[in-house]
Scaffold this motif. Structure first.
Motif, PDB file in Angstrom:
ATOM      1  N   CYS A  93       0.808  -1.149  -0.086  1.00 56.22           N
ATOM      2  CA  CYS A  93      -0.231   0.206  -0.388  1.00 56.22           C
ATOM      3  C   CYS A  93       0.961   1.774  -0.007  1.00 56.22           C
ATOM      4  CB  CYS A  93      -1.159   0.361   1.334  1.00 56.22           C
ATOM      5  SG  CYS A  93      -2.202  -1.591   0.717  1.00 56.22           S
ATOM      6  N   ALA A  94       2.046   1.430   0.528  1.00 56.37           N
ATOM      7  CA  ALA A  94       3.447   2.304   0.810  1.00 56.37           C
ATOM      8  C   ALA A  94       2.990   3.049  -0.409  1.00 56.37           C
ATOM      9  CB  ALA A  94       4.787   1.663   1.188  1.00 56.37           C
ATOM     10  N   GLU A  95       3.462   2.000  -1.505  1.00 55.70           N
ATOM     11  CA  GLU A  95       3.996   1.653  -3.105  1.00 55.70           C
ATOM     12  C   GLU A  95       2.507   2.008  -3.441  1.00 55.70           C
ATOM     13  OE1 GLU A  95       6.156  -1.024  -5.980  1.00 55.70           O
ATOM     14  OE2 GLU A  95       6.271  -2.188  -3.692  1.00 55.70           O
ATOM     15  N   PHE A  96       2.041   1.816  -3.683  1.00 58.16           N
ATOM     16  CA  PHE A  96       0.550   2.548  -4.316  1.00 58.16           C
ATOM     17  C   PHE A  96       0.100   4.042  -3.631  1.00 58.16           C
ATOM     18  CE2 PHE A  96      -3.895   3.822  -2.531  1.00 58.16           C
ATOM     19  CZ  PHE A  96      -4.586   4.020  -3.864  1.00 58.16           C
ATOM     20  N   ASN A  97       0.224   4.483  -2.668  1.00 59.93           N
ATOM     21  CA  ASN A  97       0.042   5.770  -1.644  1.00 59.93           C
ATOM     22  C   ASN A  97       1.518   6.581  -2.516  1.00 59.93           C
ATOM     23  OD1 ASN A  97      -1.783   4.379  -0.455  1.00 59.93           O
ATOM     24  ND2 ASN A  97      -0.799   4.755   1.293  1.00 59.93           N
ATOM     25  N   GLY A 107      -5.254   7.891 -11.397  1.00 66.31           N
ATOM     26  CA  GLY A 107      -4.671   6.479 -10.750  1.00 66.31           C
ATOM     27  C   GLY A 107      -3.584   6.368 -10.164  1.00 66.31           C
ATOM     28  N   PRO A 108      -2.956   5.674  -9.634  1.00 67.11           N
ATOM     29  CA  PRO A 108      -3.639   4.328  -9.242  1.00 67.11           C
ATOM     30  C   PRO A 108      -4.900   4.812  -8.084  1.00 67.11           C
ATOM     31  CG  PRO A 108      -1.624   4.658  -8.236  1.00 67.11           C
ATOM     32  CD  PRO A 108      -1.560   5.135  -8.448  1.00 67.11           C
ATOM     33  N   ASN A 109      -5.664   3.990  -8.131  1.00 68.22           N
ATOM     34  CA  ASN A 109      -6.986   4.039  -7.049  1.00 68.22           C
ATOM     35  C   ASN A 109      -6.579   1.634  -6.607  1.00 68.22           C
ATOM     36  OD1 ASN A 109      -8.693   5.771  -7.530  1.00 68.22           O
ATOM     37  ND2 ASN A 109      -8.174   5.628  -9.830  1.00 68.22           N
ATOM     38  N   CYS A 110      -7.044   2.270  -5.093  1.00 64.31           N
ATOM     39  CA  CYS A 110      -6.712   0.621  -4.132  1.00 64.31           C
ATOM     40  C   CYS A 110      -8.006   0.119  -4.715  1.00 64.31           C
ATOM     41  CB  CYS A 110      -7.234   0.641  -2.787  1.00 64.31           C
ATOM     42  SG  CYS A 110      -7.425  -0.011  -1.377  1.00 64.31           S
ATOM     43  N   ALA A 111      -8.073  -1.670  -5.209  1.00 63.53           N
ATOM     44  CA  ALA A 111      -9.255  -2.206  -5.654  1.00 63.53           C
ATOM     45  C   ALA A 111     -10.115  -2.365  -4.683  1.00 63.53           C
ATOM     46  CB  ALA A 111      -8.426  -3.789  -5.956  1.00 63.53           C
TER      47      ALA A 111
END
Length: 176
Positions: A93-97, A107-111
């Motif tokens: 999630c840290a990479e996503f954030n 994006g990106p958006n959390c699934a």
């Protein structure tokens, strides 16, 4: 009849707002557009279709112009839920954030958060159906809503509503 359809739109907004959300956190945006916003949305969709050469935008824009009301439902800026599930394409999630991309949507958006959006959209459409108001969830309406500043969401969809003798959203003209 139009006022009744708008009332059902308000009930749909309520259904979206109260739909279940992951981790009890709400990142859903819900708005029933004014009539002038609905017309601006449909006009932009038709124009965008001509600009991009995509018939679907024109067809859907005409549907929005012919509708009685439009509800928009979107996913606001959010962090990953902390599961590190990888469904977004990142390991954590840290990479996503830390990720960022912009196109028609952001994006990106959390699934997991996207599932919240889907549940909110489905809840709204079900409410319309329960009250016999014709509707259709439209990705393209969301693209124009974002372009026009009608939504602050990262990804948004529109649900136009109609009450007539025939469902205008399904028996539609094919590309000519």
């Amino acid at each position: 009849m139009k006022e009744t359809v708008r009332f059902v739109g308000e009930l749909m907004a309520l259904s979206s707002r109260t739909a279940p959300k992951a981790v009890g956190q709400d990142f859903i945006e819900v708005r029933l557009l004014s009539d002038s916003e609905r017309v601006a949305l449909g006009t932009d969709m038709v124009g965008l279709g001509k600009e991009r050469g995509i018939w679907g935008f024109e067809r859907d824009g005409k549907n929005v112009l012919d509708s009685d009301a439009v509800l928009i439902v979107g996913l606001l800026e959010h962090k990953g839920v902390g599961l590190n599930c990888g469904a977004c394409g990142f390991e954590t999630c840290a990479e996503f954030n830390a990720g960022s991309r912009s196109g028609d949507f952001e994006g990106p958006n959390c699934a997991v958060r996207l599932l919240d959006l889907g549940i909110a959209l489905g809840s709204a459409a079900k409410t319309a159906s329960d009250h016999n108001v014709d509707n259709r969830i439209m990705y393209r309406a969301g693209v124009s809503a974002k372009r026009l500043g009608l939504s602050k969401a990262r990804i948004v969809h529109g649900i136009p509503l109609s009450a007539s003798g025939k469902n205008i959203f399904y028996d539609r003209p094919q590309k000519g």
